[in-house]
Scaffold this motif. Structure first.
Motif, mmCIF file in Angstrom:
data_model
loop_
_atom_site.group_PDB
_atom_site.id
_atom_site.type_symbol
_atom_site.label_atom_id
_atom_site.label_comp_id
_atom_site.label_asym_id
_atom_site.label_seq_id
_atom_site.Cartn_x
_atom_site.Cartn_y
_atom_site.Cartn_z
ATOM 1 N N ALA A 297 0.831 -1.203 0.000
ATOM 2 C CA ALA A 297 0.000 0.000 0.000
ATOM 3 C C ALA A 297 0.865 1.251 0.000
ATOM 4 O O ALA A 297 0.550 2.244 -0.685
ATOM 5 N N ASP A 298 1.957 1.218 0.758
ATOM 6 C CA ASP A 298 2.869 2.364 0.790
ATOM 7 C C ASP A 298 3.478 2.625 -0.586
ATOM 8 O O ASP A 298 3.564 3.778 -1.040
ATOM 9 N N VAL A 299 3.908 1.568 -1.239
ATOM 10 C CA VAL A 299 4.525 1.716 -2.555
ATOM 11 C C VAL A 299 3.523 2.285 -3.556
ATOM 12 O O VAL A 299 3.835 3.192 -4.333
ATOM 13 N N ARG A 300 2.309 1.739 -3.545
ATOM 14 C CA ARG A 300 1.279 2.255 -4.456
ATOM 15 C C ARG A 300 1.017 3.738 -4.205
ATOM 16 O O ARG A 300 0.866 4.532 -5.146
ATOM 17 N N GLU A 322 -7.285 15.959 -8.717
ATOM 18 C CA GLU A 322 -6.989 14.696 -9.409
ATOM 19 C C GLU A 322 -6.331 13.706 -8.456
ATOM 20 O O GLU A 322 -6.669 12.519 -8.438
ATOM 21 N N TYR A 323 -5.379 14.216 -7.643
ATOM 22 C CA TYR A 323 -4.709 13.332 -6.689
ATOM 23 C C TYR A 323 -5.683 12.822 -5.635
ATOM 24 O O TYR A 323 -5.674 11.636 -5.286
ATOM 25 N N LEU A 324 -6.551 13.705 -5.120
ATOM 26 C CA LEU A 324 -7.510 13.301 -4.095
ATOM 27 C C LEU A 324 -8.458 12.227 -4.618
ATOM 28 O O LEU A 324 -8.782 11.270 -3.907
ATOM 29 N N ASP A 325 -8.910 12.378 -5.849
ATOM 30 C CA ASP A 325 -9.813 11.385 -6.439
ATOM 31 C C ASP A 325 -9.144 10.013 -6.494
ATOM 32 O O ASP A 325 -9.756 8.993 -6.138
ATOM 33 N N GLN A 330 -8.048 4.549 -4.019
ATOM 34 C CA GLN A 330 -7.022 3.587 -3.644
ATOM 35 C C GLN A 330 -7.048 3.266 -2.156
ATOM 36 O O GLN A 330 -6.814 2.117 -1.756
ATOM 37 N N SER A 331 -7.340 4.263 -1.321
ATOM 38 C CA SER A 331 -7.279 4.074 0.129
ATOM 39 C C SER A 331 -8.598 3.644 0.748
ATOM 40 O O SER A 331 -8.627 3.050 1.825
ATOM 41 N N GLY A 332 -9.716 3.986 0.088
ATOM 42 C CA GLY A 332 -11.024 3.682 0.659
ATOM 43 C C GLY A 332 -11.489 4.700 1.683
ATOM 44 O O GLY A 332 -12.542 4.531 2.304
ATOM 45 N N VAL A 333 -10.731 5.779 1.865
ATOM 46 C CA VAL A 333 -11.109 6.847 2.801
ATOM 47 C C VAL A 333 -11.695 8.010 2.003
ATOM 48 O O VAL A 333 -11.077 8.490 1.049
ATOM 49 N N ARG A 334 -12.907 8.442 2.393
ATOM 50 C CA ARG A 334 -13.524 9.569 1.696
ATOM 51 C C ARG A 334 -12.715 10.845 1.947
ATOM 52 O O ARG A 334 -12.275 11.102 3.070
ATOM 53 N N ALA A 364 0.525 14.080 4.514
ATOM 54 C CA ALA A 364 -0.507 14.129 5.547
ATOM 55 C C ALA A 364 -1.594 13.087 5.289
ATOM 56 O O ALA A 364 -2.069 12.412 6.217
ATOM 57 N N LEU A 365 -1.995 12.915 4.041
ATOM 58 C CA LEU A 365 -3.004 11.911 3.715
ATOM 59 C C LEU A 365 -2.456 10.493 3.892
ATOM 60 O O LEU A 365 -3.208 9.572 4.235
ATOM 61 N N SER A 366 -1.155 10.339 3.670
ATOM 62 C CA SER A 366 -0.543 9.032 3.914
ATOM 63 C C SER A 366 -0.662 8.671 5.388
ATOM 64 O O SER A 366 -0.942 7.512 5.741
#
Length: 466
Positions: A297-300, A322-325, A330-334, A364-366
């Motif tokens: 998940a980290d690599v992705r 675009e990144y947030l979408d 990918q993360s499943g977090v809204r 921060a999102l990571s």
């Protein structure tokens, strides 16, 4: 005629007229007391006044035309300077310089030779030649002949026919016929950066002294544009180096530690299996699998972050969205984005600032994905007091910043986020409490240029909220 001469003409000419009339009246006073005499005097005065007016207004008209021509040339020079100064890509700058130089002087052909510090030709850019003509000419010149006179000696050249000059050597067989020549060096602080080389004055047999003065002024602006482009290249190279160092450190702080953990668990599982402790070995293998999934998940996420770009066709807010979408999918977090900054303010943000803020948001999102156990996050972009503010808030578990051991800072990427904010002349704060989620706020100047920082790996502030 100068204004000083024109002033004296307006004084001397009437005095001369009065003198002639006085002499005439003194020579034949009786003749000028009759009607024919008076008519002759009036006719003479009218002719003199008319001639005087024609001379004066003719001079003024020529001066106005000359001034208008100079204004036109200065305006063209100003526009040409702006055109090259606003560009930062060196190759584009060089091409614009030679194109503008040829247009300013009315030359059919033009060339710009850019030299290295050792005097060798680094680049040779031409204008007025088709690609086929340029290919037929062959390799670029190395700085001999008349070209070398300007490059090595810094001389100005203005020739009616360069073919008659004994220094004119080295022209290849398929070179176009060139007669008139104007060449000036491009210099900055006593250092010759290159030269401008124009040939074949259009509409005239040779270049004028005014052409030489105009080209000399333009060469000064060209030197500034070339230095700016070179500094931009250097800054980009340095920025790439700094970014690579940060990525390497972040990979060491995340993937390297995970791989070390995986290796430890694998060895433990092997030993347990040899000892016949199957259940305990399976537990170790399960933990190993969880670590592998986390690493995947980290690599992705890191690949997604590196793919996020801020090119000429993508603005800052568009790149964020675009990144947030993609991150949300990918993360499943809204995750949502709210922007309260006008377009003018966003245009004032330097590209380097946009890139660093994007990286702060990504880190921060990571943390939200890996540590917060959140279901939703919100990114807010606002402005206040000349600063741009990016805040990432989540509804996760939160933590007690005061109780966080500085030794595990790398786990949360806080060092990198602080360094990025510091490099922009801003600051990063983190607010959190157990069960109350976390807020990461980056506050940076809207239009200030990033300043370099030399943060070492071991230089870490023990405070999360600074």
């Amino acid at each position: 005629m100068t204004l000083q001469r024109l002033k004296w003409l307006t004084i001397v000419a009437p005095l001369a007229l009065f003198f002639v009339l006085a002499v005439a009246l003194n020579a034949a006073p009786v003749a000028f007391q009759t009607w024919p005499g008076l008519l002759l005097i009036a006719t003479f005065l009218l002719i003199a006044i008319f001639a005087f007016s024609e001379v004066i207004f003719g001079v003024i008209k020529r001066m106005q035309a000359q001034q208008a021509q100079q204004n036109h040339e200065l305006l063209a020079l100003h526009e040409a300077g702006l055109d090259i100064i606003e560009e930062l890509d060196l190759e584009t700058v060089l091409q614009r310089i030679v194109d503008r130089a040829a247009a300013l002087a009315g030359a059919r052909y033009g060339a710009l030779a850019l030299v290295r510090s050792d005097g060798t030709v680094e680049a040779f850019i031409t204008t007025g030649l088709t690609p086929a003509e340029r290919e037929r000419i062959g390799p670029e010149p190395v700085g001999h002949g008349l070209l070398g006179v300007v490059l090595t000696e810094g001389q100005h050249l203005r020739l009616d026919d360069l073919t008659t000059d004994p220094r004119s050597v080295g022209f290849p067989p398929h070179h176009p016929v060139m007669r008139s020549l104007l060449a000036v060096p491009i210099a900055s602080r006593g250092e010759i950066l290159g030269n401008l080389y124009l040939t074949e004055k259009q509409g005239a047999l040779s270049f004028t002294e005014d052409d030489e003065q105009t080209l000399t002024r333009f060469a000064t602006q060209a030197a500034v544009a070339i230095q700016n482009a070179r500094l931009h290249q250097l800054a980009q190279a340095q920025a790439i180096g700094v970014e690579r160092t940060r990525i390497a450190r972040e990979m060491h702080d995340s993937l390297a530690q995970v791989l070390g953990y995986v290796n430890t668990k694998a060895q433990a599982a092997q030993e347990l299996l040899r000892a016949g402790h199957t259940e305990r070995a399976l537990a170790q293998i399960g933990q190993l699998g969880g670590a592998a999934r986390d690493a995947y998940a980290d690599v992705r996420e890191q690949i997604l972050g590196l793919r996020a770009s801020l090119g000429p066709d993508t603005n800052f807010i568009g790149a964020l969205q675009e990144y947030l979408d993609q991150w949300q999918e990918q993360s499943g977090v809204r995750v949502s984005l709210a922007v309260d900054v006008n377009e003018e303010q966003l245009r004032a943000v330097p590209p380097a600032t946009e890139l660093q803020l994007l990286r702060i948001v990504q880190e921060a999102l990571s943390n939200v994905r890996k540590h917060a156990h959140a279901t939703a996050a919100r990114l807010t972009i606002t402005s206040e007091g000349g600063d741009l503010i990016a805040q990432i808030a989540d509804d996760g578990a939160g933590f007690n910043p005061a109780a966080l051991d500085p030794a595990i800072f790398p786990r949360f990427g806080l060092t990198g986020m602080h360094e990025r904010a510091d490099a922009l002349g801003g600051a990063l704060t983190v607010q959190s409490a157990p069960g109350a989620g976390t807020q990461v706020t980056a506050r940076v100047p809207l239009a200030a240029a990033p300043r370099p920082v030399a943060a070492q790996r071991g230089e870490r502030d023990a405070s999360l909220d600074r």
